[in-house]
Design an enzyme around this catalytic site. Sequence first.
Site, PDB file in Angstrom:
ATOM      1  N   HIS A  13      21.193  48.669  34.216  1.00 23.62           N
ATOM      2  CA  HIS A  13      21.949  47.935  35.243  1.00 23.62           C
ATOM      3  C   HIS A  13      23.432  47.889  34.892  1.00 23.62           C
ATOM      4  O   HIS A  13      23.890  46.998  34.174  1.00 23.62           O
ATOM      5  CB  HIS A  13      21.390  46.519  35.433  1.00 23.62           C
ATOM      6  N   HIS A  15      27.310  49.116  36.955  1.00 26.65           N
ATOM      7  CA  HIS A  15      27.947  49.713  38.136  1.00 26.65           C
ATOM      8  C   HIS A  15      29.139  50.563  37.737  1.00 26.65           C
ATOM      9  O   HIS A  15      29.859  50.225  36.794  1.00 26.65           O
ATOM     10  CB  HIS A  15      28.410  48.614  39.091  1.00 26.65           C
ATOM     11  N   HIS A 199      19.179  44.575  44.215  1.00 26.17           N
ATOM     12  CA  HIS A 199      19.466  43.295  43.566  1.00 26.17           C
ATOM     13  C   HIS A 199      18.633  42.221  44.277  1.00 26.17           C
ATOM     14  O   HIS A 199      18.395  42.314  45.468  1.00 26.17           O
ATOM     15  CB  HIS A 199      20.943  42.924  43.714  1.00 26.17           C
ATOM     16  N   GLU A 202      19.186  36.585  42.182  1.00 26.01           N
ATOM     17  CA  GLU A 202      20.384  36.283  41.414  1.00 26.01           C
ATOM     18  C   GLU A 202      21.090  35.089  42.042  1.00 26.01           C
ATOM     19  O   GLU A 202      21.140  34.005  41.457  1.00 26.01           O
ATOM     20  CB  GLU A 202      21.326  37.506  41.384  1.00 26.01           C
ATOM     21  N   ASP A 280      25.846  45.012  33.673  1.00 26.41           N
ATOM     22  CA  ASP A 280      26.268  44.818  35.059  1.00 26.41           C
ATOM     23  C   ASP A 280      27.720  45.285  35.281  1.00 26.41           C
ATOM     24  O   ASP A 280      27.928  46.392  35.760  1.00 26.41           O
ATOM     25  CB  ASP A 280      26.066  43.352  35.467  1.00 26.41           C
ATOM     26  N   ASP A 281      28.687  44.454  34.959  1.00 26.94           N
ATOM     27  CA  ASP A 281      30.106  44.796  35.145  1.00 26.94           C
ATOM     28  C   ASP A 281      30.918  44.404  33.915  1.00 26.94           C
ATOM     29  O   ASP A 281      31.692  43.436  33.967  1.00 26.94           O
ATOM     30  CB  ASP A 281      30.664  44.071  36.382  1.00 26.94           C
TER      31      ASP A 281
HETATM   32 ZN   LIG Z   1      24.653  44.425  39.627  1.00 26.90          ZN
END
Ligand SMILES: [Zn+2]
Length: 345
Positions: A13, A15, A199, A202, A280-281
């Site tokens: 996961h 991006h 997703h 969350e 994730d980021d």
């Molecule tokens: Zn994400």
Amino acid sequence: MRDLRLLPKAHLHVHFTGSMRPSTVADLARQHGIRLPEGVTTDAPLRLPATSRGWFRFQRLYDAARACVRSEADMRRVVSEVIADDAAEGSRRLELQVDPTSYAPFVGGITPALEIVMDEARTAGRAMGVSVGIVVASSRMRHQLEARTLARLAVKYAGDADGDVMGFGLSNDERRGRTSEFAYAFRMARDAGLASLPHGGELLGADHVEVVLDQLHPDRLGHGVRIVEDQRVLDRVASAGIACEVNPASNVSLGVYQDDAHVPLRTLVDAGVRVALGADDPLLFKSRLVAQYEAARNVHGFTDPELAQLARDSLLASRAPRSVIDAALVDIDEWLMSPPEPSDS
Ligand SMILES: [Zn+2]
């Protein structure tokens, strides 16, 4: 205390834009004469409330970073750097989410944009010993017809080889858009053998995860952490063998949980849910893959055998070629048999 960078794992996961090194964003901004907002250039991890306003701020920073990627060379740099950073953290398999729409104007359309990502993933992945799969990600903020266009593109490039598209995703603010409207695009993707990787769970709770399960039939849930709010949904996800891509630093940065200790990692694992930790980021959360394993160790008390199991689960939840998974599993056992280094504490 064994070195977690040496623990073979899969990163499922992350991006494209969010994977960028802060130094690279700064460099690209300079090259293109773009002024970056402070939230992108600071070393401090983002801390936002889990409200629509908080998400809007996150999105604004994200868009500013994305606007710095303006050419094929920029795109190739982002892909090769995320692979290099993953390799340095013991990742044997990276599944990178990308929405080619954003970069299409600079390279002549969504098709060349995706082809550039795939080609660099294949080349750089081979050079650095990381198997890379591509997840084409649609957005909840866009019209469902755009998701179908992306699904069609993903299907065209579907495959099991390194650099191929192996999954179809759905990102952005979970509170926006109607999940059922994306069902058609996901069916197209699944029918072509792509993994369903939306997703969910969350910013919304277990109720919405049930909608995602019924409408999009996920192989894995991006996040999924909030299934712990309903035992029935938790059991349903566990018994269906749906893995959760858990991103602790992201959850804390975006206000889903107030701190690492509140991320329900232990609850998920104890319920029999397969967990794959992810970053994730990292651009905005200032925390990469190994840091998530460190949180599992230091905050949640995972022992080395338990951390090894998390790493195995990340590989088993991936779409990596069998040979990659088998080799990594052997090396995980070896990691566990290596003598632990004395801890300094
Ligand atoms: Zn994400």
